[in-house]
Design an enzyme around this catalytic site. Structure first.
Site, PDB file in Angstrom:
ATOM      1  N   ASN A   1       0.820  -1.527  -0.048  1.00 29.22           N
ATOM      2  CA  ASN A   1       0.010   0.049  -0.242  1.00 29.22           C
ATOM      3  C   ASN A   1       0.899   1.230  -0.172  1.00 29.22           C
ATOM      4  OD1 ASN A   1       0.511  -0.996   2.842  1.00 29.22           O
ATOM      5  ND2 ASN A   1      -0.797   0.718   3.389  1.00 29.22           N
TER       6      ASN A   1
ATOM      7  N   GLU B   1       5.171  -4.344  12.108  1.00 27.65           N
ATOM      8  CA  GLU B   1       4.116  -3.097  11.824  1.00 27.65           C
ATOM      9  C   GLU B   1       2.780  -3.612  11.081  1.00 27.65           C
ATOM     10  OE1 GLU B   1       4.634   0.163  12.490  1.00 27.65           O
ATOM     11  OE2 GLU B   1       6.521   0.059  13.356  1.00 27.65           O
TER      12      GLU B   1
ATOM     13  N   CYS C   1      -3.003   1.579   6.799  1.00 28.51           N
ATOM     14  CA  CYS C   1      -2.903   1.078   8.089  1.00 28.51           C
ATOM     15  C   CYS C   1      -3.506   1.979   9.117  1.00 28.51           C
ATOM     16  CB  CYS C   1      -1.351   0.464   8.284  1.00 28.51           C
ATOM     17  SG  CYS C   1      -0.359   1.808   8.483  1.00 28.51           S
TER      18      CYS C   1
HETATM   19  P1  NAP Z   1       0.548  -8.915   3.302  1.00 29.62           P
HETATM   20  O1  NAP Z   1      -0.485  -9.837   2.556  1.00 29.62           O
HETATM   21  O2  NAP Z   1       0.619  -9.581   4.996  1.00 29.62           O
HETATM   22  O3  NAP Z   1       1.828  -9.037   2.638  1.00 29.62           O
HETATM   23  C1  NAP Z   1       2.892  -8.164   3.112  1.00 29.62           C
HETATM   24  C2  NAP Z   1       4.158  -8.877   2.698  1.00 29.62           C
HETATM   25  O4  NAP Z   1       4.546 -10.258   3.409  1.00 29.62           O
HETATM   26  C3  NAP Z   1       4.224  -9.211   1.230  1.00 29.62           C
HETATM   27  O5  NAP Z   1       5.748  -8.777   0.796  1.00 29.62           O
HETATM   28  C4  NAP Z   1       4.160 -10.575   1.184  1.00 29.62           C
HETATM   29  O6  NAP Z   1       4.715 -11.069  -0.273  1.00 29.62           O
HETATM   30  C5  NAP Z   1       4.775 -11.334   2.255  1.00 29.62           C
HETATM   31  N1  NAP Z   1       4.401 -12.571   2.706  1.00 29.62           N
HETATM   32  C6  NAP Z   1       3.348 -12.954   2.270  1.00 29.62           C
HETATM   33  N2  NAP Z   1       3.151 -14.391   2.745  1.00 29.62           N
HETATM   34  C7  NAP Z   1       4.313 -14.466   3.610  1.00 29.62           C
HETATM   35  C8  NAP Z   1       4.745 -15.493   4.372  1.00 29.62           C
HETATM   36  N3  NAP Z   1       4.112 -16.889   4.122  1.00 29.62           N
HETATM   37  N4  NAP Z   1       6.013 -15.394   4.833  1.00 29.62           N
HETATM   38  C9  NAP Z   1       6.791 -13.930   4.495  1.00 29.62           C
HETATM   39  N5  NAP Z   1       6.250 -13.185   3.980  1.00 29.62           N
HETATM   40  C10 NAP Z   1       5.037 -13.368   3.300  1.00 29.62           C
HETATM   41  O7  NAP Z   1       0.151  -7.502   3.617  1.00 29.62           O
HETATM   42  P2  NAP Z   1      -0.598  -6.528   2.353  1.00 29.62           P
HETATM   43  O8  NAP Z   1      -1.917  -6.982   1.852  1.00 29.62           O
HETATM   44  O9  NAP Z   1       0.657  -6.544   1.313  1.00 29.62           O
HETATM   45  O10 NAP Z   1      -0.572  -5.142   2.983  1.00 29.62           O
HETATM   46  C11 NAP Z   1      -1.499  -4.878   3.768  1.00 29.62           C
HETATM   47  C12 NAP Z   1      -1.475  -4.643   5.294  1.00 29.62           C
HETATM   48  O11 NAP Z   1      -0.226  -4.274   5.648  1.00 29.62           O
HETATM   49  C13 NAP Z   1      -2.547  -4.307   6.071  1.00 29.62           C
HETATM   50  O12 NAP Z   1      -2.909  -5.270   7.192  1.00 29.62           O
HETATM   51  C14 NAP Z   1      -1.949  -3.046   6.476  1.00 29.62           C
HETATM   52  O13 NAP Z   1      -2.622  -2.678   7.665  1.00 29.62           O
HETATM   53  C15 NAP Z   1      -0.455  -3.524   6.923  1.00 29.62           C
HETATM   54  N6  NAP Z   1       0.096  -2.192   6.925  1.00 29.62           N
HETATM   55  C16 NAP Z   1       0.854  -2.089   8.063  1.00 29.62           C
HETATM   56  C17 NAP Z   1       1.520  -0.893   8.277  1.00 29.62           C
HETATM   57  C18 NAP Z   1       2.162  -0.333   9.543  1.00 29.62           C
HETATM   58  O14 NAP Z   1       3.092   0.242   9.516  1.00 29.62           O
HETATM   59  N7  NAP Z   1       1.683  -0.808  10.690  1.00 29.62           N
HETATM   60  C19 NAP Z   1       1.790   0.044   7.122  1.00 29.62           C
HETATM   61  C20 NAP Z   1       1.253  -0.348   5.828  1.00 29.62           C
HETATM   62  C21 NAP Z   1       0.733  -1.586   5.786  1.00 29.62           C
HETATM   63  P3  NAP Z   1       3.546 -11.239  -1.325  1.00 29.62           P
HETATM   64  O15 NAP Z   1       2.940 -10.056  -1.854  1.00 29.62           O
HETATM   65  O16 NAP Z   1       4.216 -11.997  -2.184  1.00 29.62           O
HETATM   66  O17 NAP Z   1       2.353 -12.322  -0.907  1.00 29.62           O
END
Ligand code: NAP
Length: 480
Positions: free
Chosen positions: A157, A253, A287
């Site tokens: 995002n 995070e 987030c």
């Molecule tokens: P996500 O699906 O959890 O993916 C995040 C990262 O993890 C991606 O690079 C993803 O790779 C990787 N990943 C997926 N499966 C994995 C596994 N089994 N082992 C290790 N890594 C793995 O999150 P998203 O949909 O990209 O992002 C949205 C989420 O991020 C929301 O929940 C949002 O709130 C959170 N977020 C938090 C913050 C903060 O600072 N607190 C900031 C921004 C976003 P792939 O893309 O290849 O699946």
């Protein structure tokens, strides 16, 4: 400089740009058109990157602070010079509009500049050993030494600035780093890596591995040569990584479903404008985006009417248009998921005050009322353009409801009464409280992170550097 192509980008391993036979298409979520392709890395590629990065650990630790600072500031300058290129990449591969993308590029420049500045402020402090009997003749202090190799896994995002939030502090702290960006938005990270190489970063200090997290990340997470996993993403992924990582430093995070409280003494116009923006920027995929708004009963009707009117002014459309406020979700599946969650909320008694319709990957900004605490849009992270309004009897009732979820990243409180602001600050179970702003406020220098399911540790350049360095203490016993 590499260009956005349809012929395929390469990934960066130990200073070499490498391709692989198998590739992953990068698509524009607006129309699903292919905008580029990146190598589909394997777990073996990740192991190779870790082996290569061990040289980077040595290189990074040997770099004097002035060199780290100069490279970080130079990288910031390069990103600033290439602002429009970066903005276009973000606006193509992610779901941000071009105006949102430009603002992310500016934030990235600030994050890198700050990292350069903070590199020269990594100070320890003296330790008063003589506070206990028997230690009278001892003097000493502690340093912050680099942790070594940081494994960074980032979400879709904020595909540029959230990578900068890991790379900047890692380099400032004297570490090497391997980044695994989200599969749907890998280009911003690759172009950032190119900016770092152009800024003179030693070859092995930064690698960017493109590939599916579930297939490539295990070696990164479990290898003892990786000293810290810095993850930003969803709760479920974060929890799975934490279980696998074993005894190593972790920064998590994660997501949230942020509350905002509006009291009857608030400047309602300000509250409406900030809350609408906080709910719908980046099509709600944020987030700290506003998901639940608790409004003191006596002003609820006026607030809800103004909130819907302000929401109606938002223009959904093509991301590259200068007049668009809201783009699509990251893909049609996410838009369908959002649609299903709203349908479920309605089945459980909610009414739709505005929106509620989908077209492909686009979901209209949607305002709900009467949402049951049983509905997913109440207790889970919506991560889409959906916000729920609730009347609250008083501040205590609003705080209780705001805390009634498993997340706690940030909250907003609108009031002109200082006592009420402090009262709320003390009781809201979150990592940050924004007074007279929505939960969606962040500067890159502040400590940023959550409690409960929203994560562990803090980012924000100075704070991330602390997490990416080890304190090493020294004690001199004086021979007298
Ligand atoms: P996500 O699906 O959890 O993916 C995040 C990262 O993890 C991606 O690079 C993803 O790779 C990787 N990943 C997926 N499966 C994995 C596994 N089994 N082992 C290790 N890594 C793995 O999150 P998203 O949909 O990209 O992002 C949205 C989420 O991020 C929301 O929940 C949002 O709130 C959170 N977020 C938090 C913050 C903060 O600072 N607190 C900031 C921004 C976003 P792939 O893309 O290849 O699946």
């Amino acid at each position: 400089m590499v260009k956005v192509t349809t012929t395929g980008q390469k990934m960066l391993i130990g200073g070499r740009w490498e391709d692989r036979e198998e590739t992953i298409e990068v698509r524009d979520p607006e129309d699903n058109s292919i905008i580029d392709a990146v190598p589909a890395a394997s777990a073996e590629d990740m192991r190779l990157a870790i082996r290569e990065a061990k040289k980077g650990v040595e290189q990074a630790a040997r770099m004097p602070v002035y060199e780290r600072a100069a490279i970080l500031k130079k990288a910031a300058d390069i990103v600033a010079e290439r602002k429009e290129l970066f903005a276009t990449i973000i606006a193509r591969e992610s779901s941000k509009t071009i105006r949102e993308a430009r603002s992310e590029v500016s934030r990235c420049v600030q994050t890198l500049q700050l990292s350069g500045e903070e590199a020269s402020r990594i100070n320890g402090e003296t330790v008063a050993y003589d506070q206990v009997p028997g230690s009278e003749n001892r003097l000493g202090y502690y340093y912050h030494f680099p942790k070594g190799l940081i494994g960074a896994i980032t979400p879709f995002n904020d595909p540029l600035n959230l990578v900068a939030h890991k790379v900047g502090p890692a380099i400032a702290g004297g570490n090497a780093i391997i980044v695994k960006p989200a599969t749907v938005t890998p280009l911003s990270a690759l172009y950032l890596a190119e900016a770092f190489l152009d800024a003179g970063l030693p070859a092995h200090v930064l690698s960017v591995i493109t590939g599916r997290g579930a297939e490539v990340c295990d070696p990164l997470v479990t290898n003892p040569d990786v000293n810290m996993i810095s993850f930003t993403g969803g709760y479920e992924t974060g929890e799975a990584i934490t279980r696998k990582a074993g005894v190593k430093a972790i920064g998590m995070e994660l997501g949230s479903n942020s509350p905002v409280i509006v009291l009857k003494d608030a400047d309602l116009r300000l509250a409406v404008e900030a809350t609408v923006s906080g709910a719908f920027s980046a099509a709600g995929q944020n987030c700290i985006g506003v998901q639940r708004v608790y409004v003191e009963e006596t002003v609820y009707a006026a607030f809800a009417e103004a909130f819907v009117a302000e929401t109606k002014r938002l223009r959904t459309g093509r991301k590259l248009s200068e007049t668009t406020d809201i783009g699509p979700l990251i893909d049609e599946r996410e838009a369908r998921r959002t649609e299903a969650w709203v349908r479920e909320a309605v089945e459980k008694g909610a009414s739709v005050l505005h929106g509620g319709t989908r077209s492909g990957a686009f979901y209209e900004p949607t305002v709900l009322a009467g949402v049951s605490p049983e509905a997913k849009v109440y207790w889970k992270e919506a991560f889409g353009p959906v916000v729920s309004l609730f009347p609250a009897r008083d501040l205590d009732a609003a705080i209780t409801a705001a805390n009634d979820v498993d997340y706690g990243l940030q909250a907003g409180v609108f009031t002109q009464d200082l006592n009420k602001a402090f009262y709320a600050l003390q009781r809201l179970k979150v990592g940050g409280v924004m007074i007279n702003d929505s939960s969606d406020y962040r500067v890159d220098a502040m400590p940023f992170g959550g409690v409960k399911g929203s994560g562990v540790g803090r980012e924000g350049v100075k704070f991330a550097i602390r997490e990416m360095t080890e304190k090493k203490v020294v004690c001199f016993k004086l021979i007298q």
